[in-house]
Design a protein around this motif. Structure first.
Motif, PDB file in Angstrom:
ATOM      1  N   ILE A  19       0.803  -1.180   0.144  1.00  0.00           N
ATOM      2  CA  ILE A  19       0.082  -0.265  -0.083  1.00  0.00           C
ATOM      3  C   ILE A  19       0.815   1.319   0.005  1.00  0.00           C
ATOM      4  O   ILE A  19       0.652   2.302  -0.861  1.00  0.00           O
ATOM      5  CB  ILE A  19      -1.070   0.048   1.242  1.00  0.00           C
ATOM      6  CG1 ILE A  19      -1.887  -1.056   1.212  1.00  0.00           C
ATOM      7  CG2 ILE A  19      -1.836   1.030   1.212  1.00  0.00           C
ATOM      8  CD1 ILE A  19      -2.909  -1.335   2.421  1.00  0.00           C
ATOM      9  N   ALA A  20       1.985   1.288   0.710  1.00  0.00           N
ATOM     10  CA  ALA A  20       2.774   2.494   0.675  1.00  0.00           C
ATOM     11  C   ALA A  20       3.411   2.685  -0.671  1.00  0.00           C
ATOM     12  O   ALA A  20       3.621   3.991  -1.093  1.00  0.00           O
ATOM     13  CB  ALA A  20       3.708   2.185   1.887  1.00  0.00           C
ATOM     14  N   ASP A  21       3.698   1.480  -1.407  1.00  0.00           N
ATOM     15  CA  ASP A  21       4.129   1.786  -2.671  1.00  0.00           C
ATOM     16  C   ASP A  21       3.197   2.256  -3.405  1.00  0.00           C
ATOM     17  O   ASP A  21       3.639   2.968  -4.421  1.00  0.00           O
ATOM     18  CB  ASP A  21       4.706   0.228  -3.129  1.00  0.00           C
ATOM     19  CG  ASP A  21       5.411   0.482  -4.373  1.00  0.00           C
ATOM     20  OD1 ASP A  21       6.351   1.122  -4.592  1.00  0.00           O
ATOM     21  OD2 ASP A  21       4.921  -0.229  -5.551  1.00  0.00           O
ATOM     22  N   ALA A  22       1.992   1.781  -3.335  1.00  0.00           N
ATOM     23  CA  ALA A  22       1.010   2.188  -4.215  1.00  0.00           C
ATOM     24  C   ALA A  22       0.652   3.631  -3.949  1.00  0.00           C
ATOM     25  O   ALA A  22       0.245   4.355  -5.122  1.00  0.00           O
ATOM     26  CB  ALA A  22      -0.148   1.359  -4.168  1.00  0.00           C
ATOM     27  N   LEU A  23       0.598   4.063  -3.076  1.00  0.00           N
ATOM     28  CA  LEU A  23       0.144   5.489  -2.338  1.00  0.00           C
ATOM     29  C   LEU A  23       1.330   6.402  -2.299  1.00  0.00           C
ATOM     30  O   LEU A  23       1.128   7.462  -1.976  1.00  0.00           O
ATOM     31  CB  LEU A  23      -0.521   5.542  -1.274  1.00  0.00           C
ATOM     32  CG  LEU A  23      -1.827   4.447  -1.051  1.00  0.00           C
ATOM     33  CD1 LEU A  23      -2.492   5.001   0.008  1.00  0.00           C
ATOM     34  CD2 LEU A  23      -2.644   5.042  -2.272  1.00  0.00           C
ATOM     35  N   SER A  24       2.615   5.862  -2.704  1.00  0.00           N
ATOM     36  CA  SER A  24       3.742   7.017  -2.738  1.00  0.00           C
ATOM     37  C   SER A  24       4.109   7.364  -1.372  1.00  0.00           C
ATOM     38  O   SER A  24       3.965   8.642  -1.207  1.00  0.00           O
ATOM     39  CB  SER A  24       3.575   7.915  -3.885  1.00  0.00           C
ATOM     40  OG  SER A  24       3.645   7.260  -5.041  1.00  0.00           O
ATOM     41  N   THR A  25       4.088   6.555  -0.240  1.00  0.00           N
ATOM     42  CA  THR A  25       4.052   7.024   1.031  1.00  0.00           C
ATOM     43  C   THR A  25       4.854   5.944   1.707  1.00  0.00           C
ATOM     44  O   THR A  25       5.490   5.268   1.312  1.00  0.00           O
ATOM     45  CB  THR A  25       2.732   7.324   1.745  1.00  0.00           C
ATOM     46  OG1 THR A  25       2.879   8.224   2.927  1.00  0.00           O
ATOM     47  CG2 THR A  25       1.855   6.051   1.944  1.00  0.00           C
TER      48      THR A  25
END
Length: 333
Positions: free
Chosen positions: A146-152
């Protein structure tokens, strides 16, 4: 000596071929991409727009990468998330959220997927919170994915999940049915009379006509072209040959006849449904949305090759349907 027009034509042929190969590769992921976009947008039309924009952005981005994409599924989610959050931030109110119509029978509500009820709750969340909750609780992605998908960061994801889950609330909704524009009735009458000239006369000179994801036409002449025109093609029976069409396995039970058009209220708008004869009765095989300006049509979107949209709309309307796949070109082996 080449000319800009000839150069563009040659370039267009190459781009079409590359685009079709790209869609072939990503076709298995299309249902899940649509489902994710549907959770974010809460509208089948906005969901398909976001899915198409995601694929287009991915196609362009692929041409700029010097390394392989390690996780194509996560990559698509990342692009869709970024596109949607950028739009939501720019417009601080969410035009992509549609309201439920009044007087929906309990049977129809029960027939909808759980996503519909969950999506109503998600309306209250910020863009990042909504995307984080959907990716975690619906699609089961890890915090790292999710962090990768949301750039966070993983910490950012945890915070978004905590805020989002804490703020979920069921909003009130209400809307009034709009009256179908007269031009929709005129379109249906012309279509059912097989009058191509009357159909194109309803278009503004600068109208845009699309078969979503596969064909774009400008003006009044292109839709009427007997070889490639979308209006001409919709008036004709569905076929499949060496040039493509709908695969035979999706045409089982179809009687080779031309469709008929009807106007249908749907939520707070109106659609055009196209009914095709089958051995077990009439089935909807495509839906169209029409944007009007006065008594003229400025945009037509034909969802013939978007099975996810056709399935959702027809199941909500409780009308029989069949789907046509995602593309018209033959499968490449």
């Amino acid at each position: 000596m080449s000319t800009p027009t000839k150069d563009l034509s040659n370039l267009g042929d190459g781009v079409k071929s590359s685009w079709q190969r790209f869609l072939d590769v990503f076709e298995p992921m299309r249902p899940e991409l649509y489902r994710y976009c549907r959770y974010l947008t809460r509208s089948p039309w906005a969901a398909e727009d976001l899915a198409q924009d995601t694929l287009a952005r991915a196609f362009v981005t692929l041409g700029t990468l010097f390394h392989e994409v390690p996780n194509p599924r996560g990559w698509l989610f990342r692009i869709a998330s970024n596109l949607w959050m950028d739009r939501a931030r720019r417009s601080r109110f969410e035009e992509v959220v549609t309201r439920e119509p009044p007087e929906v029978s309990s049977a129809r509500v029960d027939a909808r997927e759980p996503r519909e009820a969950a999506g109503t709750l998600f309306v209250q969340l910020s863009p990042q919170e909504r995307a984080a909750v959907v990716l975690k609780d619906v699609f089961g992605l890890s915090l790292e994915e999710i962090a990768d998908a949301l750039s966070t960061t993983v910490g950012g994801v945890k915070a978004a999940l905590h805020r989002g889950r804490g703020r979920l609330a069921d909003p009130e909704s209400s809307s009034a049915r709009t009256v179908a524009p007269r031009v929709l009735d005129a379109f249906c009458e012309a279509f059912n009379a097989r009058d191509l000239g009357r159909l194109t006369s309803l278009l503004l000179d600068n109208a845009v006509v699309e078969i979503v994801g596969v064909v774009t036409e400008y003006g009044t002449e292109a839709p009427a072209d007997p070889r490639t025109g979308s209006f001409a093609g919709t008036l004709a029976p569905i076929t499949f040959d060496e040039r493509g069409g709908v695969p035979p396995e999706l045409l089982e039970g179809y009687l080779v006849t031309s469709p008929r058009c009807s106007v249908q209220a749907y939520r707070d708008t109106h659609l055009l449904l196209f009914w095709y004869e089958h051995v077990d009765g009439l089935k909807v095989r495509t839906v169209m949305t029409v944007d009007v300006e006065g008594d003229a049509i400025v945009r037509v979107r034909n969802y013939f090759f978007t099975p996810d949209v056709i399935r959702e709309v027809c199941e909500e309307l409780q009308v029989p349907y069949r789907v046509n796949g995602y593309r018209y070109w033959p499968a490449r082996h």
